[in-house]
Design an enzyme around this catalytic site. Structure first.
Site, PDB file in Angstrom:
ATOM      1  N   THR A 410       0.830  -1.203   0.000  1.00 58.69           N
ATOM      2  CA  THR A 410       0.000   0.000   0.000  1.00 58.69           C
ATOM      3  C   THR A 410       0.867   1.257   0.000  1.00 58.69           C
ATOM      4  O   THR A 410       2.038   1.221   0.360  1.00 58.69           O
ATOM      5  CB  THR A 410      -0.957   0.006   1.219  1.00 58.69           C
ATOM      6  OG1 THR A 410      -1.645  -1.223   1.252  1.00 58.69           O
ATOM      7  CG2 THR A 410      -1.968   1.125   1.172  1.00 58.69           C
ATOM      8  N   SER A 476      -8.556  -1.082   6.056  1.00 58.43           N
ATOM      9  CA  SER A 476      -8.106  -0.257   7.179  1.00 58.43           C
ATOM     10  C   SER A 476      -7.604   1.100   6.706  1.00 58.43           C
ATOM     11  O   SER A 476      -7.115   1.886   7.519  1.00 58.43           O
ATOM     12  CB  SER A 476      -6.969  -0.959   7.918  1.00 58.43           C
ATOM     13  OG  SER A 476      -7.410  -2.198   8.406  1.00 58.43           O
ATOM     14  N   GLY A 497      -1.567  -2.117   6.284  1.00 57.99           N
ATOM     15  CA  GLY A 497      -2.637  -3.033   6.663  1.00 57.99           C
ATOM     16  C   GLY A 497      -3.408  -2.460   7.850  1.00 57.99           C
ATOM     17  O   GLY A 497      -3.671  -1.256   7.919  1.00 57.99           O
TER      18      GLY A 497
HETATM   19  N1  GLU Z   1      -5.440  -4.207   2.031  1.00 54.97           N
HETATM   20  C1  GLU Z   1      -5.178  -3.430   3.199  1.00 54.97           C
HETATM   21  C2  GLU Z   1      -6.385  -2.601   3.576  1.00 54.97           C
HETATM   22  O1  GLU Z   1      -7.114  -2.210   2.732  1.00 54.97           O
HETATM   23  C3  GLU Z   1      -3.991  -2.555   3.050  1.00 54.97           C
HETATM   24  C4  GLU Z   1      -2.740  -3.369   2.899  1.00 54.97           C
HETATM   25  C5  GLU Z   1      -1.499  -2.744   3.438  1.00 54.97           C
HETATM   26  O2  GLU Z   1      -1.480  -1.560   3.784  1.00 54.97           O
HETATM   27  O3  GLU Z   1      -0.490  -3.432   3.491  1.00 54.97           O
HETATM   28  O4  GLU Z   1      -6.595  -2.330   4.692  1.00 54.97           O
END
Ligand code: GLU
Length: 598
Positions: A410, A476, A497
């Site tokens: 991300t 998140s 995440g």
């Molecule tokens: N998929 C995660 C989310 O939408 C983000 C992943 C990450 O920041 O590593 O919360």
């Protein structure tokens, strides 16, 4: 305006920047910083903060030529799709938060990936047992319909001045001419090399000659340049219908795995109709008042805004700035755990789940939750509360929740323009490297966002985040914009995440309550309590006094990679990125002006 916001003058910025660069308040250094990356910039005319020097430069170019913050955000994001392809790109999704100076309103776009119509609640199980997580990630099954192209087009159409063709120009050049591989990029390939090698389309691009690209070498992505040209000519529909859509569906349904690979790569369920049906959704932002400020962030299906907001409301019941440091940190950790318990129990895609958002963000609920913050650390996991509108006294305990994972992927970018518009945009392909599969001849990786669903029920029959047809997995991501008296003062966000939530919360608390300026608030050592027995903490996070209160800690080298912009009271913009984490980020302004106007 809040007392804490106004009473604490910013420290001399040059001094702060020097301290930060020297690593004064930073976690242990991961990599030396490339020379062209500056983590703090102050000036006028507009600002951009991203993790990458090329993306920041492209965003600033757009601003210099008269583009606005939305144009710059899309241009920078498209560049990140080239230079940070393991964290973002048109194969993924994200959440776009925008302050519109003309109307004084905060708007948001939900560009979250979406599950195919064929996906049922048990999609990530076999014989009733959850798939091994790594096998679910590297599969066709994990790929949701990408939301990023629709997000860019929606943002530009509604609030930008450029069309998609112009906004993609800088990124397309970077893809065609190439960019210099830095240590972070090479490390990210190395971490993924086994699974990347299993897909010839991925290996051809990111393992040239069968090896991790050398630091300092130039990497070109002509396929992605061609794909961007396609989007420039036909708009985002070129990805959702037609030959590119067919390529995506084929890749998901028949993952192009090498004949000699030993990986068990499960096919996915995506169909052409799923792509054609995709829409980016305009949503009301979440909003809480915090110490006289208005904090806006992302509503469900992200849990970012509701969880940061609930934790802030809990924290507001005490004056953190007046407490001893250990007490302030204790409250930060406890408030995070309580808010996570509620997030896990109540937040999912609002099209499928009745999320009690208003109650989760109410002061009454926060007061009820705050009464669970004691003198010592509560035993984790703590139970979720009852956001039912009836808030008299402390609630009886219920069932406990699941902590949620922290990713390494991300990316967050922040832009501001000379007209006062501000963008806070977090985008992702979920895991570092997404599902590991480059769509053959198209130059981009697919996401594995659907592994953000829970694979099995974690909430005793009430799990709000199980897979479903057309459902968006809970996120998140917490791109945040803070207003004071109706005017933006701060924008911030981070990857990481589930730890995105605690990183954004911690940066806000550091800046608003604990007397740090924005560069210091970002650089400060981080800790993340997501309602699990042990707090994840960077090595430099002070913990002895907290351990005496019953907190236990697990070391983790780095949490998050924030960027932000502060709108200073004298009219200048302060752009800030990480000084060290993930190789350091890149902050820039259109016209540099130091503290003395130089
Ligand atoms: N998929 C995660 C989310 O939408 C983000 C992943 C990450 O920041 O590593 O919360």
């Amino acid at each position: 305006m809040s007392a804490s916001w106004t009473s604490r003058r910013l420290a001399a910025l040059a001094a702060a920047a020097a301290l930060v660069v020297a690593g004064g308040a930073t976690p242990a250094s991961a990599h030396p910083r490339p020379a062209d990356k500056v983590p703090v910039a102050v000036g006028t005319g507009g600002a951009v903060a991203t993790v990458d020097a090329d993306a920041t430069r492209v965003g600033l170019d757009v601003l210099r030529r008269g583009g606005n913050a939305v144009d710059a955000a899309v241009a920078a994001a498209a560049t990140l799709g080239v230079t940070e392809p393991f964290s973002s790109g048109i194969g993924g999704g994200g959440f776009f938060v925008y302050y519109d100076a003309a109307t004084g309103r905060v708007r948001t776009i939900d560009g979250r990936e979406t599950a195919p119509q064929a996906m049922q609640a048990d999609a990530f199980t076999e014989d009733g047992v959850a798939l091994p997580f790594a096998e679910a990630v590297t599969s066709g099954l994990s790929a949701g319909v990408p939301g990023t192209p629709a997000t860019w087009e929606t943002a530009l159409r509604r609030w930008g001045t450029l069309d998609l063709r112009s906004a993609l120009r800088g990124a397309t050049q970077v893809a065609r001419r190439g960019f210099v591989v830095d240590r972070t990029f090479a490390d990210q390939v190395a971490q993924n090399s086994a699974r990347f090698a299993a897909f010839p389309s991925t290996a051809r691009l990111y393992l040239p000659g069968g090896a991790v690209p050398e630091v300092g070498s130039r990497l070109r992505n002509r396929d992605l340049a061609d794909t961007y040209d396609l989007l420039a000519r036909h708009g985002s529909r070129a990805l959702y219908t037609g030959p590119l859509a067919r390529d995506i569906v084929r890749t998901v349904q028949r993952p192009p795995v090498a004949a000699d690979s030993t990986l068990d790569v499960r096919p996915g369920l995506l169909e052409l109709r799923d792509l054609a049906a995709y829409r980016a959704i305009l949503r009301e932002p979440t909003h809480v008042r915090y110490r006289g400020l208005d904090v806006f962030s992302m509503a469900p299906p992200s849990s970012g805004g509701s969880t940061v907001g609930e934790a802030l409301n809990i924290l507001e019941t005490s004056d953190l700035g007046a407490l001893p440091a250990v007490q302030a940190q204790h409250r930060y950790l406890e408030a995070s755990a309580l808010a996570f318990a509620d997030r896990n129990r109540f937040v999912g895609d609002p099209a499928f789940v009745d999320v009690p958002l208003r109650e989760l963000l109410s002061d009454g609920f926060a007061a009820e939750r705050a009464c669970l913050v004691g003198a010592t650390a509560a035993t984790k996991p703590v139970a979720p509360g009852s956001p039912d509108g009836d808030y008299a006294g402390c609630p009886a305990p219920g069932t406990a929740g699941r902590a949620g994972s922290d990713g390494q992927s991300t990316t967050h970018l922040t832009t501001a323009d000379r007209w006062g518009n501000v963008v806070s945009y977090t985008l992702t392909i979920e895991s570092l490297g997404g599902n590991g599969i480059v769509v053959p001849h198209r130059g981009f990786l697919l996401n594995n966002e659907l592994t953000d669903f829970n694979f099995t029920d974690t909430q005793g029959g009430h799990d709000p985040n199980l897979p479903g047809p057309g459902k968006r997995p809970r996120s998140s991501m917490a791109p945040t914009i803070v207003l004071s008296h109706g005017r933006p003062v701060l924008a911030v966000g981070s990857p990481g995440g589930a730890s995105i939530i605690t990183t954004v919360l911690q940066v806000l608390v550091n800046r608003v309550d604990l007397g740090m300026d924005l560069p210091a608030a970002i650089a400060a050592p981080r800790a993340s309590q997501r309602n699990s027995p042990s707090v994840q903490a960077e090595p430099a996070y002070p913990r002895a006094a907290l351990a005496a209160l019953g907190h236990t800690f697990t070391d983790t080298p780095e949490i998050g990679a924030a960027t932000g912009i502060e709108l200073l009271r004298d009219g200048r913009l302060l752009a800030a990125a990480e000084p060290v984490r993930r190789g350091g980020g890149s902050a820039g302004v259109v016209r540099e002006r130091g503290p003395h106007g130089g």
